[in-house]
Scaffold this active site. Structure first.
Site, PDB file in Angstrom:
ATOM      1  N   SER A   2      33.047  -5.401  -7.011  1.00 50.50           N
ATOM      2  CA  SER A   2      33.655  -4.685  -5.881  1.00 50.50           C
ATOM      3  C   SER A   2      35.108  -4.405  -6.238  1.00 50.50           C
ATOM      4  O   SER A   2      35.675  -5.062  -7.101  1.00 50.50           O
ATOM      5  CB  SER A   2      33.592  -5.555  -4.627  1.00 50.50           C
ATOM      6  OG  SER A   2      34.302  -6.757  -4.841  1.00 50.50           O
ATOM      7  N   ASP A   3      35.715  -3.441  -5.593  1.00 51.73           N
ATOM      8  CA  ASP A   3      37.153  -3.251  -5.773  1.00 51.73           C
ATOM      9  C   ASP A   3      37.865  -4.270  -4.880  1.00 51.73           C
ATOM     10  O   ASP A   3      37.265  -4.902  -4.010  1.00 51.73           O
ATOM     11  CB  ASP A   3      37.561  -1.805  -5.448  1.00 51.73           C
ATOM     12  CG  ASP A   3      38.927  -1.458  -6.027  1.00 51.73           C
ATOM     13  OD1 ASP A   3      39.627  -2.373  -6.524  1.00 51.73           O
ATOM     14  OD2 ASP A   3      39.310  -0.270  -5.991  1.00 51.73           O
ATOM     15  N   TYR A   4      39.137  -4.388  -5.129  1.00 50.81           N
ATOM     16  CA  TYR A   4      39.993  -5.384  -4.481  1.00 50.81           C
ATOM     17  C   TYR A   4      39.694  -5.550  -2.980  1.00 50.81           C
ATOM     18  O   TYR A   4      39.969  -4.637  -2.197  1.00 50.81           O
ATOM     19  CB  TYR A   4      41.427  -4.904  -4.661  1.00 50.81           C
ATOM     20  CG  TYR A   4      42.492  -5.944  -4.637  1.00 50.81           C
ATOM     21  CD1 TYR A   4      43.062  -6.400  -5.821  1.00 50.81           C
ATOM     22  CD2 TYR A   4      42.972  -6.452  -3.450  1.00 50.81           C
ATOM     23  CE1 TYR A   4      44.085  -7.325  -5.810  1.00 50.81           C
ATOM     24  CE2 TYR A   4      43.983  -7.382  -3.434  1.00 50.81           C
ATOM     25  CZ  TYR A   4      44.531  -7.815  -4.621  1.00 50.81           C
ATOM     26  OH  TYR A   4      45.542  -8.733  -4.608  1.00 50.81           O
TER      27      TYR A   4
END
Ligand code: NOJ
Length: 739
Positions: free
Chosen positions: A261-263
């Site tokens: 996942s992104d941040y």
């Protein structure tokens, strides 16, 4: 480790340990340096989770990574090494031009070398995975992240995807590469209104046609990881989109690697209104085949609950952990947890002369000459009195926002570059980069005191202006070094005004009135609106954020050591109100050119042209290559044949040149409305001075299809136009029939 041993390891791990492998935390949790950009709220996770964490974000440097690795392996019950992942986006310490500039080289071989050398530097510093390439197709210059993308064309971006992924990964076997994590899957570049983190809503045909191809090319090139987008696509956040991640990425494209996942984006499912709480968010993400949770508490706190209350089969966790352990094993981290990094190797690798040379060459090819009235360029330092004016003259901040490991002090300023040609060049700052306090505050990185330093007091500003004007008066040629603040472009750098800052514009005004020759250098992370400037200056070089060797590259172009060959890969608008604007837009029923209607009722603006200022593919060189004799070897093509297209290039000048010959096509009648033009192929060829050359392309009918609204690729017979030219606007044209 043998696969059987790896399986034994997995079987022996506790549920907590397994979940730990799926959690990624950043340096602050390990008392290490941390250059991550992103919200830093306290995560609410336990020390146990920190100890069991499987990967670390943005800790870099052989010494720092070794320290964290030693500690983590000591506290992890099975002594499993962590993976170090980081934002190595267009260089590690030696920084190349921003990807929009890399795109402008139209030179995938060079770009591959840039990625290979970046991987060499990064791996020497203990990094094993790079969060690149960023492959979001970009249509809207208001969006700050256009800086990170190679541009607006799906075909070109796919070619770069292959170059970038293999550049990173070819050296993996010798521990001189890093694993590639392409991003942001999918369609982040389509954010509505160019506003950061906004939603994306588009037809399936558009998604398949324009946005997915580059990611797919990265998968085909063997990228080991994929990062999802922070945004929602057609109503579903990408991070938990089962269709996107399972059906498209895993099933249709057979992607076997790790999805991250992104941040904080799993946690953000709650804010999206897609999940009720951390546990629900974790369930939705893991069910969509999300492997690693970057910087959020959801997997750490939610997965165990899901297994215990029977909502999640532990087997699912095993599958996911297996992917993480497999990458660690593939990189031989169980045998060498430092992945060949060492302080000595790092010292030798970073910023070596060879890498600087490459960075300089790429920056030269990335610079796009937008204007050169009366051949004011190249400059003649012996015959002309030349002055350098503007806030970017002595600035070392030429790296752009996403060069998070690069250090401005290592970069060559424009003044330093020019001094190699004119050792005693006179320089004046003229004005600040920006004087808009509110905007500087919104950049989010500067304290009040820093902003006070950045905005000179009014009296100083006036004095700077006066000095600049007086220096300009004593000169024949003025080089103006202007541009955006480095933090204006990049993540969360969306803007509604794409002009240079007002204070720079007014200095340009003053200087343009003196009747001197003016050469404008633009440092920017995006296409700017230059409409009101073009008549005030003679030459314009779009230099992007040119990287570590920027000053040298710019000087080499200015003085003719290098002939500019960069070509835009993103349209430069006439006005911000035209955004999003891109060359491969759909045909309309009332086109602005060649409509059956006249006057008001065509697809136009009443206060601005519909056309951009500079189209996709545009750029000038010191020569002007002539295109002639466009030939197709057939007027009628059947599906099992190939079409041969040839064109003659003539270089009558005394410059050896590199010309990017661009081949476009248009499907004239189809069951779905088609773009007015689509790039099919290109060749960057050398045409020596006073010579001519024939360039040929082979077209396979299969390349001429399109995606329908079920995501199916279809090819329809009928008439097609072929265009060949120096940019997407100025082309020769011929028609053929596919039958
Ligand atoms: C957020 C960005 O969207 C992404 O591109 C980057 O790789 C991560 N943060 C990690 O820094």
């Amino acid at each position: 480790m043998k696969e059987t041993e790896l399986k034994e390891l997995l079987n022996d791990m506790s549920l907590d340990e397994k979940i730990g492998q799926l959690v990624q935390l950043s340096g602050e949790f390990f008392q290490a340096n941390d250059i991550s950009y992103g919200p830093r709220e306290k995560l609410g996770i336990t020390q146990k989770t920190v100890d069991l964490t499987g990967s670390v974000l943005n800790v870099a440097g052989a010494e720092a990574t070794r320290k964290v690795q030693d500690h983590q392996m000591a506290v992890q019950p099975h002594h499993i090494p962590v993976l170090f992942m980081s934002d190595v986006i267009y260089g590690y310490k030696t920084i190349y031009p921003i990807p929009l500039g890399l795109g402008a080289t139209w030179n995938p071989d060079l770009v591959k070398k840039a990625f290979a050398t970046a991987a060499d530097e990064a791996s020497s510093a203990g990094i094993q995975v790079g969060y690149a390439p960023m492959l979001d197709t970009v249509h809207d210059a208001r969006w700050g992240r256009v800086l990170e993308s190679p541009g607006e064309d799906p075909r070109l971006n796919s070619i770069y995807a292959q170059a970038m992924v293999t550049g990173f990964q070819d050296g993996l076997k010798d521990k001189k590469g890093i694993a590639s994590c392409f991003k942001h899957f999918a369609g982040y570049g389509g954010v509505e209104a160019g506003r950061e983190y906004n939603s994306v809503d588009m037809s399936i045909s558009n998604l398949y046609q324009n946005y997915l191809p580059a990611y797919k090319a990265a998968v085909k090139a063997g990228a080991k990881m994929a990062m999802t987008s922070l945004t929602s696509l057609n109503g579903v956040p990408s991070t938990a989109d089962q269709w996107l991640l399972k059906d498209v990425l895993r099933k249709a494209w057979r992607f076997k690697g790790i999805i991250i996942s992104d941040y904080a984006s799993i946690y953000e499912l709650i804010k999206h209104g897609f999940a009720t709480d951390e546990t629900d968010a974790a369930e939705k993400a893991i069910n969509a085949s999300m492997d690693i949770d970057m910087k959020s508490p959801c997997y750490a706190n939610g997965l165990k609950k899901l297994v215990t209350n029977g909502k999640l089969d532990e087997k699912k966790i095993d599958e996911t952990v297996w992917r993480v352990l497999s990458l660690k094993n593939e990189l031989h981290l169980f045998e060498d947890p430092y992945f060949g990094s060492s302080v000595e190797r790092e010292k030798k690798s970073v910023l070596s002369e060879e890498k600087r040379k490459l960075s300089r060459k790429i920056a030269e090819e990335a610079i796009v000459m937008l204007q050169n009235k009366d051949n004011v360029l190249p400059l003649k330092p012996r015959d002309e009195k030349i002055a350098l004016i503007g806030p970017y003259s002595t600035e070392h901040s030429l790296l752009g926002m996403w060069a998070v490991h690069g250090e401005p002090k290592d970069s060559i300023s424009i003044e330093e570059g020019i001094k190699k040609y004119i050792p005693n060049i006179k320089v004046a700052k003229g004005t600040d980069i920006g004087r808009n306090r509110k905007m500087l505050e919104k950049l989010g990185f500067f304290s009040k005191e820093q902003i006070d330093q950045m905005i000179s007091p009014e009296v100083i500003e006036q004095k700077n202006n006066e000095q600049a004007v007086s220096l300009a008066k004593q000169s024949d040629v003025v080089i103006l070094a202007m541009g955006e603040n480095a933090l204006e472009a990049g993540e969360a750098g969306a803007k509604t005004n794409l002009c240079l800052p007002q204070n720079q514009l007014s200095l340009i005004d003053k200087i343009s009135k003196l009747g001197k020759k003016v050469v404008l250098l633009i440092i920017s992370g995006r296409p700017l609106v230059l409409t009101n400037i073009v008549d005030k200056v003679d030459a314009i070089l779009e230099c992007w954020f040119p990287g570590t060797e920027g000053g040298n590259a710019i000087a080499n172009i200015l003085f003719g050591k290098a002939n500019p060959s960069g070509r835009l890969t993103m349209t430069f608008p006439y006005d911000v109100g035209q955004e999003p604007i891109y060359y491969n837009h759909m045909s309309t029923g009332r086109p602005v050119h060649n409509s059956q209607h006249v006057g008001r009722f065509v697809s136009k603006y009443i206060d601005a042209p519909a056309d951009p200022l500079y189209p996709f593919g545009y750029g000038l060189s010191y020569d002007q290559i002539k295109y002639s004799d466009l030939k197709l070897d057939k007027e009628k093509l059947s599906r099992n044949e190939e079409l041969n297209v040839s064109i003659k290039l003539t270089n009558d000048s005394n410059w050896d040149c590199k010309e990017t010959v661009q081949l476009y096509f248009h499907d004239k009648v189809a069951s779905l409305v088609q773009p007015v033009k689509r790039l099919l192929d290109f060749q960057k060829v050398e045409v020596p001075k006073n010579s001519s050359k024939e360039v040929t392309f082979m077209i396979k009918p299969q390349q001429l299809g399109f995606f329908d609204n079920h995501g199916q690729y279809v090819l329809e017979n009928g008439k097609f136009d072929i265009f060949v030219g120096r940019n997407s606007r100025d082309c020769l044209q011929k028609e053929f029939l596919l039958d």
